[in-house]
Design an enzyme around this catalytic site. Structure first.
Site, PDB file in Angstrom:
ATOM      1  N   LYS A  36       0.851  -1.200   0.000  1.00 31.19           N
ATOM      2  CA  LYS A  36       0.000   0.000   0.000  1.00 31.19           C
ATOM      3  C   LYS A  36       0.885   1.249   0.000  1.00 31.19           C
ATOM      4  O   LYS A  36       1.924   1.247  -0.664  1.00 31.19           O
ATOM      5  CB  LYS A  36      -0.967  -0.032   1.197  1.00 31.19           C
ATOM      6  CG  LYS A  36      -1.667  -1.384   1.314  1.00 31.19           C
ATOM      7  CD  LYS A  36      -2.755  -1.410   2.324  1.00 31.19           C
ATOM      8  CE  LYS A  36      -3.314  -2.824   2.416  1.00 31.19           C
ATOM      9  NZ  LYS A  36      -4.507  -2.915   3.213  1.00 31.19           N
ATOM     10  N   HIS A  53      -8.401  -3.824  -5.949  1.00 23.40           N
ATOM     11  CA  HIS A  53      -8.298  -3.956  -4.484  1.00 23.40           C
ATOM     12  C   HIS A  53      -9.457  -3.192  -3.841  1.00 23.40           C
ATOM     13  O   HIS A  53      -9.885  -2.145  -4.339  1.00 23.40           O
ATOM     14  CB  HIS A  53      -6.958  -3.399  -3.998  1.00 23.40           C
ATOM     15  CG  HIS A  53      -6.700  -3.701  -2.561  1.00 23.40           C
ATOM     16  ND1 HIS A  53      -7.225  -2.930  -1.552  1.00 23.40           N
ATOM     17  CD2 HIS A  53      -6.010  -4.702  -1.962  1.00 23.40           C
ATOM     18  CE1 HIS A  53      -6.858  -3.444  -0.386  1.00 23.40           C
ATOM     19  NE2 HIS A  53      -6.124  -4.516  -0.607  1.00 23.40           N
ATOM     20  N   GLU A 105      -9.635  -1.256  -1.435  1.00 26.82           N
ATOM     21  CA  GLU A 105      -9.375   0.169  -1.141  1.00 26.82           C
ATOM     22  C   GLU A 105      -9.529   1.014  -2.407  1.00 26.82           C
ATOM     23  O   GLU A 105      -9.967   2.165  -2.342  1.00 26.82           O
ATOM     24  CB  GLU A 105      -7.976   0.327  -0.513  1.00 26.82           C
ATOM     25  CG  GLU A 105      -7.983  -0.172   0.926  1.00 26.82           C
ATOM     26  CD  GLU A 105      -6.655  -0.677   1.440  1.00 26.82           C
ATOM     27  OE1 GLU A 105      -5.605  -0.402   0.831  1.00 26.82           O
ATOM     28  OE2 GLU A 105      -6.670  -1.377   2.471  1.00 26.82           O
ATOM     29  N   GLY A 107      -7.264  -5.565   7.195  1.00 27.98           N
ATOM     30  CA  GLY A 107      -6.700  -4.602   8.133  1.00 27.98           C
ATOM     31  C   GLY A 107      -7.468  -4.503   9.441  1.00 27.98           C
ATOM     32  O   GLY A 107      -7.248  -3.590  10.229  1.00 27.98           O
ATOM     33  N   SER A 147      -6.142  -9.969   6.852  1.00 31.76           N
ATOM     34  CA  SER A 147      -5.515 -10.252   8.150  1.00 31.76           C
ATOM     35  C   SER A 147      -4.801 -11.599   8.195  1.00 31.76           C
ATOM     36  O   SER A 147      -4.858 -12.302   9.205  1.00 31.76           O
ATOM     37  CB  SER A 147      -6.541 -10.116   9.278  1.00 31.76           C
ATOM     38  OG  SER A 147      -7.063  -8.799   9.305  1.00 31.76           O
ATOM     39  N   GLY A 206      -0.824  -5.809   6.175  1.00 32.72           N
ATOM     40  CA  GLY A 206      -0.101  -5.486   7.411  1.00 32.72           C
ATOM     41  C   GLY A 206       1.094  -6.385   7.703  1.00 32.72           C
ATOM     42  O   GLY A 206       2.203  -5.906   7.979  1.00 32.72           O
TER      43      GLY A 206
HETATM   44  C1  PEP Z   1      -4.861  -6.242   1.766  1.00 28.38           C
HETATM   45  O1  PEP Z   1      -4.867  -5.032   1.858  1.00 28.38           O
HETATM   46  O2  PEP Z   1      -4.877  -6.780   0.645  1.00 28.38           O
HETATM   47  C2  PEP Z   1      -4.875  -7.010   2.992  1.00 28.38           C
HETATM   48  C3  PEP Z   1      -5.248  -8.244   2.923  1.00 28.38           C
HETATM   49  O3  PEP Z   1      -4.518  -6.342   4.154  1.00 28.38           O
HETATM   50  P1  PEP Z   1      -4.328  -7.008   5.603  1.00 28.38           P
HETATM   51  O4  PEP Z   1      -3.425  -8.211   5.408  1.00 28.38           O
HETATM   52  O5  PEP Z   1      -3.649  -5.943   6.419  1.00 28.38           O
HETATM   53  O6  PEP Z   1      -5.659  -7.376   6.102  1.00 28.38           O
END
Ligand code: PEP
Length: 254
Positions: A14, A98, A100, A176, A216, A238
């Site tokens: 990101k 994605h 986001e 996240g 996550s 993350g």
């Molecule tokens: C992502 O943004 O693709 C993602 C899975 O983030 P996280 O692992 O932080 O949940």
């Protein structure tokens, strides 16, 4: 995990890491893991680090990816980056759709479709992200939403173009948030996506398409996720930012 599909662990950084931090991270990770053997690792840094991260990825099995692209090859699109430019930087993969991008930057199923086709046309592999939001899951709409996203992303592609495409199932409520889908919940949707791919294309594509889980993923849950038959890897936010946690993810056990 199916041994016919090479497991892929993908880091989506990101908007994190300066150039110096990015290069130092990939140097450390390669020193710790060495050649990857049966697995593949994808690093998707910010655009500003692509060239140097690509130049630093020397061990076999590591690939470079971008987090987004525009669907046109060039033109008056201030602030955008084309697939031609990404290919020139050494990218082999591009993340498309994605959550986001969908939620914060107006990405739609239509722009996901255009970007997916553009990435393939440029000779790279799209990692097409799909997933439901919490309300959709609670209303029992997960399969409808994910099925629609899959269908719309790949409309118009031939089976030949579809070969090699990667899909990432990322339930938006798990990104996240620290909440991971259980391995059973993830497998259920992965199995559904694979069946949907079969009806859109054919059995060979169904068997070969790699479907990553994202949301996550961390060292404590990677093994149980990777043990599922239709989970072929992970897209990680993350936990991909720290050398120790990302190394553990790469070294998952099945
Ligand atoms: C992502 O943004 O693709 C993602 C899975 O983030 P996280 O692992 O932080 O949940």
């Amino acid at each position: 995990m199916n041994p016919d599909r090479r497991p892929l662990i993908a880091a989506n950084w990101k908007m994190h890491k300066t150039l110096a931090e990015a290069v130092s991270f990939v140097e450390s990770i390669q020193k710790q893991t060495g050649p990857l053997g049966d697995r593949e690792v994808l690093i998707a840094p910010p655009f500003t680090s692509l060239k140097e991260v690509g130049d630093t990825l020397k061990e076999g099995g590591y690939s470079l990816g971008a987090q987004n692209c525009h669907w046109e090859q060039k033109g008056a699109f201030t602030g955008e980056i084309s697939t031609v430019m990404l290919k020139e930087m050494g990218c082999a993969y591009v993340l498309v759709g994605h959550s986001e991008r969908r939620q914060l930057f107006g990405e739609t199923d239509e722009t996901v479709r255009l970007k997916t086709a553009a990435v393939i046309a440029a000779g790279m592999v799209p990692v097409v992200c799909v997933g439901e939001v919490l309300g959709e899951r609670e209303r029992g709409e997960t399969f409808d939403v994910v099925g629609r996203q899959v269908e719309e992303a790949f409309t118009g592609l031939s089976a030949e173009q579809m070969a090699g495409v990667v899909i990432a199932y990322e339930p938006v409520w798990a990104i996240g948030t620290g909440k991971t889908a259980t391995a059973g919940q993830a497998q259920e949707v992965h199995g559904y996506i694979r069946a949907r791919i079969s009806s859109l294309f054919n059995k060979t594509i169904e068997n070969n398409v790699r479907i990553l889980y994202g949301g996550s993923v961390k060292p404590s849950n990677i093994d149980v996720l990777m043990a599922e038959p239709d989970i072929d890897g992970a897209l990680v936010g993350g936990a991909s930012l720290e050398v120790a946690s990302f190394t553990s993810l790469i070294e998952f056990n099945v």
